[in-house]
Design a protein around this motif. Structure first.
Motif, mmCIF file in Angstrom:
data_model
loop_
_atom_site.group_PDB
_atom_site.id
_atom_site.type_symbol
_atom_site.label_atom_id
_atom_site.label_comp_id
_atom_site.label_asym_id
_atom_site.label_seq_id
_atom_site.Cartn_x
_atom_site.Cartn_y
_atom_site.Cartn_z
ATOM 1 N N GLU A 1 77.853 -146.517 108.112
ATOM 2 C CA GLU A 1 78.549 -145.549 107.262
ATOM 3 C C GLU A 1 78.371 -145.880 105.785
ATOM 4 N N LEU A 2 78.440 -147.161 105.450
ATOM 5 C CA LEU A 2 78.420 -147.572 104.038
ATOM 6 C C LEU A 2 77.042 -147.473 103.387
ATOM 7 N N ILE A 3 75.988 -147.768 104.130
ATOM 8 C CA ILE A 3 74.645 -147.796 103.532
ATOM 9 C C ILE A 3 74.218 -146.426 103.016
ATOM 10 N N PRO A 4 74.362 -145.326 103.789
ATOM 11 C CA PRO A 4 74.008 -144.021 103.218
ATOM 12 C C PRO A 4 74.848 -143.673 101.990
ATOM 13 N N GLU A 5 76.122 -144.065 102.013
ATOM 14 C CA GLU A 5 76.996 -143.820 100.866
ATOM 15 C C GLU A 5 76.498 -144.586 99.646
ATOM 16 N N ALA A 6 76.091 -145.834 99.854
ATOM 17 C CA ALA A 6 75.570 -146.653 98.752
ATOM 18 C C ALA A 6 74.259 -146.075 98.225
ATOM 19 N N ARG B 1 68.145 -153.227 97.658
ATOM 20 C CA ARG B 1 68.927 -154.005 98.623
ATOM 21 C C ARG B 1 70.105 -154.751 97.998
ATOM 22 N N PRO B 2 69.924 -155.476 96.879
ATOM 23 C CA PRO B 2 71.085 -156.182 96.312
ATOM 24 C C PRO B 2 72.211 -155.236 95.892
ATOM 25 N N LEU B 3 71.862 -154.067 95.402
ATOM 26 C CA LEU B 3 72.876 -153.098 94.992
ATOM 27 C C LEU B 3 73.636 -152.559 96.202
ATOM 28 N N VAL B 4 72.914 -152.307 97.282
ATOM 29 C CA VAL B 4 73.541 -151.801 98.508
ATOM 30 C C VAL B 4 74.463 -152.864 99.097
ATOM 31 N N GLU B 5 73.997 -154.106 99.127
ATOM 32 C CA GLU B 5 74.828 -155.195 99.648
ATOM 33 C C GLU B 5 76.081 -155.374 98.794
ATOM 34 N N ASP B 6 75.926 -155.294 97.478
ATOM 35 C CA ASP B 6 77.063 -155.431 96.572
ATOM 36 C C ASP B 6 78.077 -154.310 96.794
ATOM 37 N N PHE B 7 77.577 -153.088 97.023
ATOM 38 C CA PHE B 7 78.449 -151.952 97.303
ATOM 39 C C PHE B 7 79.270 -152.224 98.563
ATOM 40 N N CYS B 8 78.621 -152.726 99.617
ATOM 41 C CA CYS B 8 79.311 -153.017 100.877
ATOM 42 C C CYS B 8 80.364 -154.107 100.685
ATOM 43 N N LYS C 1 82.009 -154.911 97.903
ATOM 44 C CA LYS C 1 83.147 -154.418 97.121
ATOM 45 C C LYS C 1 83.980 -153.417 97.915
ATOM 46 N N ASP C 2 83.315 -152.562 98.677
ATOM 47 C CA ASP C 2 84.031 -151.532 99.423
ATOM 48 C C ASP C 2 84.908 -152.141 100.512
ATOM 49 N N GLN C 3 84.391 -153.150 101.197
ATOM 50 C CA GLN C 3 85.115 -153.726 102.328
ATOM 51 C C GLN C 3 85.896 -154.980 101.968
ATOM 52 N N TRP D 1 84.628 -157.919 101.687
ATOM 53 C CA TRP D 1 84.075 -159.013 102.466
ATOM 54 C C TRP D 1 83.762 -160.197 101.565
ATOM 55 N N TYR D 2 83.715 -161.377 102.182
ATOM 56 C CA TYR D 2 83.311 -162.596 101.478
ATOM 57 C C TYR D 2 81.807 -162.592 101.274
ATOM 58 N N ARG D 3 81.084 -162.165 102.308
ATOM 59 C CA ARG D 3 79.634 -162.018 102.189
ATOM 60 C C ARG D 3 79.183 -160.851 103.048
ATOM 61 N N CYS D 4 78.051 -160.301 102.648
ATOM 62 C CA CYS D 4 77.482 -159.145 103.340
ATOM 63 C C CYS D 4 76.223 -159.605 104.070
ATOM 64 N N PRO D 5 75.924 -159.033 105.221
ATOM 65 C CA PRO D 5 74.660 -159.389 105.880
ATOM 66 C C PRO D 5 73.475 -159.044 104.978
ATOM 67 N N LYS D 6 72.446 -159.870 105.039
ATOM 68 C CA LYS D 6 71.223 -159.589 104.287
ATOM 69 C C LYS D 6 70.510 -158.440 104.996
ATOM 70 N N LEU D 7 70.309 -157.350 104.276
ATOM 71 C CA LEU D 7 69.762 -156.137 104.873
ATOM 72 C C LEU D 7 68.234 -156.159 104.861
ATOM 73 N N ALA D 8 67.653 -155.690 105.937
ATOM 74 C CA ALA D 8 66.206 -155.508 106.043
ATOM 75 C C ALA D 8 65.987 -154.072 106.518
ATOM 76 N N PHE D 9 65.255 -153.302 105.743
ATOM 77 C CA PHE D 9 65.042 -151.892 106.060
ATOM 78 C C PHE D 9 63.706 -151.708 106.766
ATOM 79 N N GLU D 10 63.712 -150.825 107.768
ATOM 80 C CA GLU D 10 62.463 -150.427 108.412
ATOM 81 C C GLU D 10 62.642 -149.050 109.034
ATOM 82 N N PHE D 11 61.522 -148.364 109.183
ATOM 83 C CA PHE D 11 61.564 -147.028 109.771
ATOM 84 C C PHE D 11 61.600 -147.154 111.290
#
Length: 122
Positions: free
Chosen positions: A17-22, A73-80, A82-84, A86-96
């Motif tokens: 839910e958060l990633i598309p919003e970010a 990626r760092p901006l999306v992780e930071d958004f997650c 702050k929104d939640q 959390w102490y830390r966010c999972p490191k995101l890896a994007f793929e189709f």
């Protein structure tokens, strides 16, 4: 399902839910149109694979999108974070996500085999 699995599924659902919003809040309009199909977190929730809808992009377009997503990626992780709160966010890896394409190819093969079978029996 045990408690750890429930937490993992909850984190995956939240990130889906958060990633598309970010992405929609970034300045790059091309990233606004990307759809997140699924998020799969590692067992310890330190890493997460984000599967993006390929929706008929060429290979060159996919490479360009992945390059932009790696930069964002760092901006999306930071958004997650702050929104939640959390102490830390999972490191995101994007793929189709190519699963749909693979399943369509398999279905086409089955249709071809069925067609050949009925052709041989006639």
């Amino acid at each position: 399902m045990n408690e750890a699995q429930i937490k993992l599924k909850r984190t995956e659902a939240l990130l889906a839910e958060l990633i598309p919003e970010a992405l929609s809040q970034l300045n790059d309009n091309r990233l606004h149109e990307l759809g997140v199909i699924e998020v799969k977190c590692s067992r310890g929730r330190s890493d997460a694979k984000v599967y993006i809808d390929p929706s008929n992009f060429t290979e060159e377009e996919k490479r360009a999108y992945l390059k932009q997503l790696r930069k964002a990626r760092p901006l999306v992780e930071d958004f997650c974070l702050k929104d939640q709160g959390w102490y830390r966010c999972p490191k995101l890896a994007f793929e189709f996500d190519e699963q749909l394409k693979k399943s369509q190819n398999i279905e086409d093969l089955f249709k071809k085999i069925a067609k050949e079978k009925t052709g041989d029996e006639s």
